[in-house]
Every structure is written in C-alpha cells, then in structure tokens.
Scaffold this motif. Structure first.
Motif, short mmCIF file in Angstrom:
data_model
loop_
_atom_site.label_atom_id
_atom_site.label_comp_id
_atom_site.label_asym_id
_atom_site.label_seq_id
_atom_site.Cartn_x
_atom_site.Cartn_y
_atom_site.Cartn_z
N HIS A 38 35.64 31.34 32.78
CA HIS A 38 35.52 32.56 33.41
C HIS A 38 34.75 33.84 32.54
O HIS A 38 35.00 35.16 33.53
N ASP A 41 31.99 32.66 34.41
CA ASP A 41 32.02 33.00 36.08
C ASP A 41 31.65 34.53 36.27
O ASP A 41 30.94 34.76 36.78
N THR A 42 31.74 35.03 35.41
CA THR A 42 32.00 36.71 35.78
C THR A 42 30.41 36.40 35.05
O THR A 42 29.71 37.82 35.75
N GLN A 45 28.37 36.08 38.01
CA GLN A 45 28.72 37.09 39.50
C GLN A 45 27.99 37.82 38.65
O GLN A 45 27.44 39.35 40.11
N VAL A 140 37.31 37.11 30.86
CA VAL A 140 36.42 37.98 31.66
C VAL A 140 36.20 38.92 30.92
O VAL A 140 35.26 39.66 31.38
N ASN A 141 36.78 40.05 29.39
CA ASN A 141 36.07 40.85 29.41
C ASN A 141 35.15 41.31 27.87
O ASN A 141 34.32 41.76 28.10
N ALA A 143 32.83 38.88 28.65
CA ALA A 143 31.45 39.11 29.71
C ALA A 143 31.38 40.33 30.37
O ALA A 143 29.92 40.28 30.39
N LEU A 144 32.22 41.06 31.00
CA LEU A 144 32.16 42.07 31.25
C LEU A 144 31.50 43.89 29.68
O LEU A 144 30.64 44.24 30.23
N PHE A 164 30.86 47.44 40.31
CA PHE A 164 32.01 46.19 40.35
C PHE A 164 33.18 47.17 40.47
O PHE A 164 34.78 46.50 40.55
N GLN A 168 36.98 47.56 42.13
CA GLN A 168 38.16 46.96 41.71
C GLN A 168 39.06 48.36 42.24
O GLN A 168 39.68 48.26 42.74
#
Ligand code: RP5
Length: 178
Positions: A38, A41-42, A45, A140-141, A143-144, A164, A168
């Motif tokens: 994840h 993937d992020t 993205q 996920v976070n 990556a963010l 993004f 959201q």
C-alpha cells in the motif's frame, strides 16, 4: 504461496528498474509486503520512483546497515522502514543515515502490533524515527509523508498533494448513506 513469491520477485526487480529512486520502502520480511504494498502503490499514484526491498535488522543486519549507509549517496531522499515484533528495523536504518526515516509498525500475531509500535516509536533521543500508525494506514501515510517531504522542493508534487486532499474531501462530501 505463489502470490508471495511473485511479490518478492517484484520487490527485488524494482531495485534494478529504478536507478533514480527517491524513496526506499524497506521491510523486515516478505510477510510484510502485503501491507507495505500500500505504501508502494501510494508512491506510484504520485509518480514517485521508489525501490521496495526486504532486509532485516536481526536476520540480515549487515545488509540493513550497508543499505542505509549508502542510501544518501545513491540518491534516496526518504527511507520508509517497516517491521513487526521487536525487530526495530527503522531504528537500525536511522542509525546509519541522516535521511528522514519513517517507521511503519506491522501488525504482529502475538501482540497485534503493539510490540511493533513500541519498538518503532520509542527511539531514545539523538536518532529520530517518525513513527506512523500500525499496518495499512501507517503504510499509506508513510508514503504520503514521503510525498510531503519531497514536495518541499518540488512544486508539482505539492500541487498533486493539494489535489489528492481536495479529491479526498469531495468524496466525503458526496457520500450518501442509505
Ligand atoms: C519482522 O518479523 C518482520 O518485519 C515481520 O513483520 C516479522 C515476522 O517475520 P516473518 O517471521 O513472517 O518472516 O522481522
């Protein structure tokens, strides 16, 4: 089992595919990939070149220290380190680099990730690890967070991050409960 094997191969292949990777997604075991995918993937993205690798603070300590020691020279700007149990991978990576290290505690079988969380978050003063949430939200976070760090010097990435957040929020505003 077959899926696991493919995952490992794809993680290894990414090393050779992305010579200019900005982010390293490092995890203690192949069993972490299902969660850490994840993060990968992020990053994808957001169009960020990255490399996903398995290395362990306790099973392959030399590899982990070598990788972190050379990471800056290789052009990485952020390292994401994920591990479960008392593995402490993010802390070990951080000990060998001044790049920002973002730790993701994996959900563990025995203690549901509390052990991973404490071993990642409780760094003694002097060697920082930014610790994210346990499991997928943390992946996920992380990556963010990496995107946010990279965006400091890349206006186009900052713009993507704003977009993004907007999307959201729009999704939430559009939610209708039946
Ligand atoms: C840690 O031990 C890994 O990060 C993983 O979360 C945990 C269990 O590893 P396996 O026994 O599944 O390889 O080092």
């Amino acid at each position: 089992m077959a899926a696991k094997k493919r995952t490992s191969n794809s993680a290894s292949r990414s090393k050779t595919r992305n010579p200019k990777s900005l982010v390293a997604v490092v995890m203690g075991s192949q069993s972490d990939w299902e969660t850490m995918k994840h993060a990968s993937d992020t990053l994808t993205q957001f169009g960020i070149e990255h490399e996903s690798r398995v290395m362990s603070a306790h099973r392959s300590p030399s590899l982990a220290s070598e990788f972190a020691s050379n990471a800056e020279e290789r052009g990485f700007e952020v390292i994401i380190g994920a591990a479960g149990g008392a593995a402490h991978l993010a802390g070990v990576l951080a000990a060998h680099t001044t790049l920002p290290v973002l730790g993701v505690p994996m959900r563990s079988e025995a203690l549901n990730g509390l052990d991973s969380l404490l071993s990642t978050v409780q760094m003694p003063g002097g060697i920082p690890v930014a610790s994210l949430a346990i499991g997928k939200p943390g992946a996920v976070n992380a990556a963010l967070f990496a995107v946010a760090i990279l965006a400091n010097s890349r206006p186009e990435l900052r713009e993507k991050l704003h977009r993004f957040r907007e999307l959201q929020e729009q999704k939430i505003r559009a939610t209708v409960l039946s």
